[in-house]
Scaffold this active site. Structure first.
Site, PDB file in Angstrom:
ATOM      1  N   GLU A 127       9.323   0.961  -0.784  1.00 59.68           N
ATOM      2  CA  GLU A 127       8.667  -0.011   0.100  1.00 59.68           C
ATOM      3  C   GLU A 127       9.668  -0.773   0.976  1.00 59.68           C
ATOM      4  O   GLU A 127       9.464  -1.946   1.299  1.00 59.68           O
ATOM      5  CB  GLU A 127       7.815  -0.997  -0.722  1.00 59.68           C
ATOM      6  CG  GLU A 127       6.657  -0.323  -1.451  1.00 59.68           C
ATOM      7  CD  GLU A 127       5.742  -1.312  -2.151  1.00 59.68           C
ATOM      8  OE1 GLU A 127       6.183  -2.435  -2.453  1.00 59.68           O
ATOM      9  OE2 GLU A 127       4.584  -0.947  -2.397  1.00 59.68           O
ATOM     10  N   GLU A 196       0.840   4.978  -4.475  1.00 59.73           N
ATOM     11  CA  GLU A 196       0.282   3.921  -5.328  1.00 59.73           C
ATOM     12  C   GLU A 196      -1.116   3.547  -4.847  1.00 59.73           C
ATOM     13  O   GLU A 196      -1.263   2.891  -3.808  1.00 59.73           O
ATOM     14  CB  GLU A 196       1.165   2.664  -5.316  1.00 59.73           C
ATOM     15  CG  GLU A 196       2.550   2.853  -5.894  1.00 59.73           C
ATOM     16  CD  GLU A 196       3.345   1.543  -5.912  1.00 59.73           C
ATOM     17  OE1 GLU A 196       2.755   0.469  -5.626  1.00 59.73           O
ATOM     18  OE2 GLU A 196       4.558   1.597  -6.200  1.00 59.73           O
TER      19      GLU A 196
END
Length: 792
Positions: A127, A196
């Protein structure tokens, strides 16, 4: 617990297990690796492979994950000239060394798919795109370096970067979030991957408990594959527990249940697990079409969509979606009429028959119950017929207030906590003496003053002359603590002791490693007309607690300093407690309910079960009924308002030994340990509610495509239980939820007897939802079957 959890994941329809590799877990000291016990990464990967599943190894090594310091070891912070997650040579050197170590360990065991092993993907970084702008031009250089470094390790399998739209070839950029159907990779040569899919959200101390309705989660999954998705992973499928001091945040709770399909204790959470299992089966029925072609989009009306996968050989699969959050719809597709509930997707493996709709749950629900365990006092040799541990069974040690260790040191001014403790302990004492002559201008009423302390948090306790004078607490939104408390000073020497407490280190954000902790000041004594600033004076510091240095958490050290006295001191801060308990009978998961305690840490047979904090209550407001329709967010569906953020604390059975066991607590704020209870978690009811309009079971697809809907009940997997009784059964218009079903005005008379004959004594049972079986108690009315049963 690994084989059981992985087995339940496979039974739920998963193909791949994703796992982070936490740097601080495996290299707690620079150059010293730890892969023992539950840190045995090789054994974990091999256990997944033994179940016939694949592995996505997310090396990172930055993880986030609400994990302490984002997974970075704190020793990294002290390397001269280092700057995390940017084009910085000291950082890149350490990151490459650890990444290469993990790859080498996997290669030695031939665990990559290129070697015949189960690892099909690896991740580098995590991320970074969310914070990249804050690192300036060096960020792009760092991204490119990370990519080339990873690919140079020659694993023979692809590497991914999640949330990284500028990931250079051949790195695959992937999506994280509640929805990723709109995501497009940065090259049409790369597959559409969802790293995710958040099954719920994390819990913080002082927060309300978040949950995500399964109808919305299933909707998100179906939409992803409807719009060309290739690989989707749940975060989390099993959330688990933040044992020890592993939780980050700060303020992340010990529970990391995440409203996952397999709950914190390893129990299948219904109907979430079962509804997703059925969705996975439905998607796999479409597999030949999905892998052969891209979808063709057709509008069926406002917010109504069809995506069709059709090959030249005639193989066809379709997804019909109603993305309106309010209105149900009836659509025409390929000449047939279909009913689409609002915010739902229907799956048609042959472009004709609906096998699954995300808003119509065919899976059973379950009710779980916390059962209190009778404990036994080894001290008195008498059984205790209560869930609590009696007073005679407890011993204690008083943790000294202030400076008590020879390792204490003095410095002028206020020290930042993480730089001082290196996170060796949650605790740092700040101590200073103030001499009072009696006429100081910062006094009022002759002896009183206001002690004003400002801290970066996360918790601050103040003491004057050994007596507690106040506590300040931050929260997950604002860790800063400002403490103003009235203190009484005596003529002569006065000792002011401040205990600063961390509750997990920052784990997310740009330059998160620079987020400090501890008393920053000013530290003031204030009267009506004047004040004195103590901030730059000479302070004495102590890292950690004397009990920690004395090894009190280690149950194998039968320290002579434990005191057995009557009465046991209670509701006083800074006390260590110890008692014995018998292993709870059976195999049900075990938890401790910390009623009566406020904040601290707990150990069972030397294993830390984490921080407890039942005194931190969630806000009174913000909880209401939750409609799954419409976009989900982490604050949309909340429960537990006005209650402790976490009540039960998981104790894995592997921590408990047959016979006598030892429980040790450090109570920081003051509590009554005799009110603590041991509990077990048990599934007490199975429930199903199926209407005539529901699709037939996915499993029936290959045998009878026009089969009627079926209510399926099954006792918990991996148990020897059978259905022992049917508590409720009604065919007609029943209402309510599992545990509180009620008959409706339309009600057949034979439902209970029919369900009893089909189910009692069986491990599982299927009951057709039809008037042919139950009769028709009310013509021209849509009917449903509701059942509640018990296993034993």
């Amino acid at each position: 617990m690994w084989p059981d959890l992985i087995g339940k994941s496979k039974d739920g329809g998963l193909d791949v297990i994703e796992t982070y590799v936490f740097w601080n877990l495996h290299e707690p000291v620079q150059g010293q690796y730890d892969f023992e016990g539950r840190k045995d990464l090789v054994r974990f990967v091999k256990t997944v492979a033994a179940a016939g599943l694949y592995v996505h190894l997310r090396i990172g090594p930055y993880a986030c994950a609400e994990w302490n310091y984002g997974g970075f070891p704190v020793w990294l912070h002290f390397i001269p000239g280092i700057e995390f997650r940017t084009d910085n040579e000291p950082f890149k050197k350490e990151m490459q060394r650890f990444t290469a170590k993990i790859v080498d360990v996997m290669k030695q065991e031939k665990l990559y798919a290129s070697q015949g092993g189960p690892i099909i993907l690896s991740q580098i970084e995590n991320e970074y795109g969310n914070v990249e702008a804050a690192y300036g031009p060096a960020a792009k250089t760092y991204v490119n370096w990370s990519a080339s470094m990873a690919t140079s390790l020659d694993t023979g399998v692809p590497w991914v970067m999640c949330q990284q739209s500028d990931a250079p070839d051949p790195i695959i950029n992937t999506c994280n979030g509640f929805y990723c159907d709109q995501f497009t990779p940065n090259s049409n040569q790369k597959p559409k991957i969802w790293t995710e899919n958040w099954s719920g959200w994390f819990l913080d101390f002082g927060g309300r408990v978040p949950y995500r309705p399964v109808e919305d989660l299933a909707f998100a999954v179906a939409r992803f594959f409807q719009r060309g998705g290739t690989f989707q992973n749940y975060y989390m499928y099993h959330g688990g527990t933040n044992f020890g001091r592993s939780s980050g945040g700060p303020f992340i709770s010990t529970s990391y249940d995440y409203d996952a399909p397999i709950d914190e204790y390893g129990i299948v959470r219904q109907p979430k697990w079962g509804h997703l299992r059925d969705l996975h089966k439905a998607i796999k029925l479409c597999e030949k079409a999905l892998i052969a072609t891209d979808p063709a989009y057709t509008s069926l009306g406002p917010n109504l969509e069809a995506h069709v996968y059709k090959t030249s050989s005639g193989t066809c699969a379709a997804f019909l979606a109603n993305v309106n959050s309010n209105s149900d719809a009836t659509v025409t597709f390929y000449g047939k009429t279909y009913y689409l509930p609002a915010w739902s997707v229907s799956v048609l493996p042959d472009c004709e028959n609906v096998v699954f709709n995300t808003a119509q749950i065919n899976s059973q629900a379950t009710l779980s119950e916390t059962k209190y365990v009778k404990t036994y006092s080894h001290e008195s040799d008498q059984p205790i017929f209560t869930s609590e541990i009696s007073e005679p069974g407890w011993k204690y040690v008083q943790e000294p207030v202030g400076i008590s260790k020879t390792s204490a040191f003095k410095r002028e001014g206020l020290l930042e906590q993480i730089n001082t403790t290196a996170d060796a302990s949650d605790y740092l004492w700040y101590s200073i003496s103030v001499n009072i002559t009696g006429n100081e201008p910062f006094l009022f009423n002759g002896t009183q003053s206001i002690l004003h302390v400002e801290s970066l948090g996360h918790v601050l306790h103040s003491f004057v002359n050994g007596q507690s004078t106040g506590t300040g607490i931050g929260n997950s939104d604002n860790v800063n603590v400002i403490l103003d408390t009235t203190v009484t000073l005596v003529p002569g020497k006065n000792i002011i002791d401040l205990l600063s407490v961390t509750v997990g280190l920052q784990n997310y954000g740009a330059h998160f490693d620079l987020s400090g902790a501890g008393v920053t000041g000013p530290v003031l004594l204030m009267g009506l007309n004047d004040r004195i600033d103590l901030s730059s004076n000479l302070w004495t510091y102590q890292i950690g607690l004397r009990g920690e240095d004395s090894g009190l958490p280690d149950y194998s050290k039968n320290s002579p300093i434990w005191i057995s006295e009557d009465p046991l001191p209670k509701n006083s801060p800074l006390i260590w407690y110890m008692t014995d308990f018998d292993a709870p009978a059976g195999n049900d998961p075990v938890a401790i309910e910390f009623t009566g305690m406020r904040k601290g840490m707990a150990w069972v047979n030397g294993e830390s079960i984490g921080r407890y904090w039942p005194a931190y209550l969630a806000p009174q407001t913000g909880c209401s009924s939750c409609n799954y329709r419409g976009t989900y967010g982490s604050s949309k569906c909340l429960k537990n308002c006005g209650k402790p953020s976490q009540t039960l604390y998981h104790v894995p059975r592997s921590f408990i030994q047959p016979g006598k066991n030892k429980l040790i607590l450090f109570e920081e704020m003051g509590g009554d340990p005799t009110k603590i209870s041991f509990t077990t978690r048990q599934t007490t009811s199975l429930c199903g509610y199926i209407s005539e309009s529901h699709p037939a079971p996915v499993d029936a697809w290959n045998t009878a495509k026009n089969q009627l809907p079926v209510l399926h009940l099954e006792c918990p997997p991996y148990s020897n239980q059978v259905i022992s009784s049917v508590k409720f059964a009604s065919f007609g218009t029943p209402s309510g939820t599992c545990g509180s079903y009620k008959h409706g005005k339309c009600r057949g008379s034979s439902a209970l007897a029919i369900v009893q004959r089909a189910c009692v004594g069986a491990k599982s049972c299927d009951v057709e939802v039809s008037t042919k079986l139950f009769g028709d108690p009310c013509a021209n009315v849509s009917k449903s079957l509701a059942v509640e049963a018990a296993c034993s």
